[in-house]
Scaffold this motif. Structure first.
Motif, short mmCIF file in Angstrom:
data_model
loop_
_atom_site.label_atom_id
_atom_site.label_comp_id
_atom_site.label_asym_id
_atom_site.label_seq_id
_atom_site.Cartn_x
_atom_site.Cartn_y
_atom_site.Cartn_z
N GLU A 197 53.25 -11.80 -4.14
CA GLU A 197 51.86 -11.94 -3.68
C GLU A 197 51.58 -13.36 -3.21
OE1 GLU A 197 49.24 -10.62 -6.80
OE2 GLU A 197 49.53 -8.52 -6.21
N ASP A 198 50.60 -13.48 -2.35
CA ASP A 198 50.11 -14.79 -1.95
C ASP A 198 49.65 -15.52 -3.22
OD1 ASP A 198 48.71 -16.29 0.62
OD2 ASP A 198 47.63 -16.57 -1.26
N PRO A 199 49.95 -16.81 -3.36
CA PRO A 199 49.59 -17.51 -4.59
C PRO A 199 48.08 -17.58 -4.84
CG PRO A 199 51.11 -18.83 -3.29
CD PRO A 199 50.71 -17.67 -2.44
N GLU A 200 47.29 -17.37 -3.80
CA GLU A 200 45.84 -17.51 -3.98
C GLU A 200 45.08 -16.20 -3.91
OE1 GLU A 200 44.97 -20.42 -0.97
OE2 GLU A 200 45.21 -22.05 -2.40
N MET A 201 45.75 -15.13 -3.47
CA MET A 201 45.03 -13.86 -3.31
C MET A 201 45.93 -12.72 -3.77
SD MET A 201 43.48 -14.43 0.49
CE MET A 201 45.08 -14.84 1.16
N PRO A 202 45.34 -11.70 -4.39
CA PRO A 202 46.17 -10.60 -4.89
C PRO A 202 46.57 -9.65 -3.77
CG PRO A 202 43.87 -10.18 -5.38
CD PRO A 202 43.91 -11.51 -4.68
N GLY A 245 46.71 -4.24 3.48
CA GLY A 245 46.42 -5.64 3.14
C GLY A 245 44.94 -5.94 3.32
N LYS A 246 44.36 -5.39 4.40
CA LYS A 246 42.93 -5.62 4.64
C LYS A 246 42.10 -5.02 3.50
CE LYS A 246 43.01 -6.27 9.59
NZ LYS A 246 43.16 -5.62 10.88
N GLU A 247 42.54 -3.85 3.06
CA GLU A 247 41.82 -3.20 1.96
C GLU A 247 41.88 -4.07 0.69
OE1 GLU A 247 39.29 -0.93 0.50
OE2 GLU A 247 39.93 -0.62 2.58
N ALA A 248 43.07 -4.60 0.41
CA ALA A 248 43.23 -5.46 -0.78
C ALA A 248 42.37 -6.71 -0.66
CB ALA A 248 44.70 -5.84 -0.94
N LEU A 249 42.29 -7.27 0.54
CA LEU A 249 41.50 -8.48 0.75
C LEU A 249 40.00 -8.19 0.61
CD1 LEU A 249 43.46 -10.13 3.70
CD2 LEU A 249 43.32 -10.96 1.35
N ARG A 250 39.59 -7.00 1.10
CA ARG A 250 38.17 -6.63 0.97
C ARG A 250 37.81 -6.48 -0.50
NH1 ARG A 250 39.34 -2.76 4.94
NH2 ARG A 250 38.88 -3.60 7.01
#
Lengths: 143, 277
Positions: A54-59, A131-136
């Motif tokens: 995962e990105d270190p700052e976002m899941p 990925g967009k869903e996870a970011l939302r």
């Protein structure tokens, strides 16, 4: 070589470190991002491990962020072409290490190498639907 | 200007002359960005508002990232990070003297004007490198341009706001008069290798063409805001590009490398060594 640029030269006999190897390719070939949809066999297993990074700052997985530009598996060696969201990314070394370690977790992969590439440029358009869903869900505003 | 030059190929395929020209272009890109970033960090807790602290810190981080991209490209030609940064003599650096000048605490107008003059020049230089005959340069441009757009917007919006205030305009004008001659050093040559840079298609515009475009853009925007642009100024000396620098650079270099020297280092430390768990 005599020139106007007389900074100390590197020792030509020095052993190249993997850090140097990261930079030997600048340009990804093929469509980006790569997500491993049609991967089979060992490559499929490597993709599965890459998805866990995962990105270190976002899941959100680095694969869903669209950062992986290519994966090549030859024998027991994996080569990952990857970019970063940001040229000044302070987590650069950390992410590159994690990706190599992830690929090397697969039985049958002895050595993994990340090649950092900067072209084509990354943008938020490369984030996958998943990925967009996870970011939302994380609270980011995306179209 | 379109270029019909053949692609120069891989780093290892360059002839001696080609490598010399590629290095000349790369060193100024890397050194300008690196030192500009280093000076910006002065403002990260001193800018007028918390938002401006964050904006300037972010710009500093961008410039450091860009410096890293350019130094990486230089390393492909056989240099090491240690030799490029920590073990270089201060006079090996070829950045423009504009970026090495120190800031006076409280003189935010100076920081904004410097950023603006630099970022317009950077914008023009990056456009002139988009079709570079050297792939490692070409491939890095898009990423950097995307990030630089915000820097220009930031500088322009501050100048527009400062132009509305008498006291702030006066400080902007003062900074402009002081910094314009230093900004001109961005377009000074490093030596006779300059012709090769354009002849080999590494960059599509000559220094003088870039200077003309920069002077037009800067004058047009700043005049519109009510400032007087010292267009008849001569480049400040020393010019930086010829490895001659102001005393400010020597003390900054001393400061930048002091930890490396004091700890007796002989290699650059990364955020995380690759062998760490």
């Amino acid at each position: 070589m005599s020139s106007d640029y007389d900074r100390p030269r590197a020792d030509p006999d020095a052993t190249a470190c993997s850090y140097t190897d990261y930079e030997t390719t600048d340009h990804a070939t093929g469509d980006v991002p790569a997500t491993g949809d049609d991967a089979e066999g060992l490559a499929r297993e490597v993709w599965a491990e890459l998805y866990t990074v995962e990105d270190p700052e976002m899941p959100v997985s680095i694969v869903d962020l669209g950062l992986i530009y290519g994966l090549d598996v030859a024998g027991n060696e994996a080569t990952v072409d990857m970019t970063l969201t940001y040229s000044g990314c302070p987590a650069r070394e950390l992410i590159l290490d994690e990706v190599e370690e992830a690929a090397e977790r697969v039985d049958g992969i002895k050595n993994a190498e990340v090649r950092l590439v900067w072209s084509p440029d990354w943008s938020v358009d490369l984030v996958t639907e998943q990925g967009k869903e996870a970011l939302r869900e994380f609270g980011m505003s995306l179209e | 200007m379109s270029t019909t030059n053949a692609d120069l190929g891989e780093p290892t395929e360059l002839s001696e002359d080609e490598q010399r020209a590629v290095e000349a272009q790369l060193f100024r890109l890397a050194d300008d960005e690196f030192i500009q970033a280093e000076r910006y960090t002065f403002w990260q807790v001193r800018a007028p508002t918390l938002e401006s602290d964050l904006a300037v810190s972010n710009n500093a981080q961008d410039e450091l990232g860009h410096a890293r991209l350019w130094y990486d490209a230089i390393q492909q030609l056989g240099y090491s990070e240690e030799s490029l940064i920590y073990e270089s003599d201060p006079s090996d650096f070829q950045h423009s003297t504009l970026v090495e000048l120190p800031f006076e605490e409280g003189d935010w107008a100076n920081a904004v004007v410097r950023a603006y003059l630099y970022d317009v020049a950077e914008d023009i230089r990056l456009s002139a490198l988009e079709e570079s005959s050297y792939e490692p340069i070409r491939d890095r441009i898009g990423r950097i341009q995307g990030e630089e757009e915000y820097h220009l917007e930031h500088a322009r919006s501050w100048l527009e706001r400062m132009a509305l205030d008498d006291d702030a305009s006066e400080r902007v004008q003062h900074a402009l008069d002081e910094l314009y001659p230093y900004a001109l050093t961005l377009f000074e040559p490093v030596g006779d290798v300059e012709d090769d840079i354009t002849n080999l298609g590494i960059r599509s515009m000559s220094l003088s063409e870039m200077h003309t475009e920069w002077a037009d853009r800067v004058e047009s925007f700043l005049t519109e805001q009510g400032f007087e642009v010292p267009t008849d100024a001569e480049p400040a000396t020393p010019i930086g590009r010829d490895n001659q620098h102001t005393d400010h650079w020597h003390s900054l270099h001393e400061e930048m490398t002091s930890t490396y020297r004091n700890l007796g280092r002989n290699e650059a430390t990364l955020l995380m060594d690759e062998d760490d768990e």
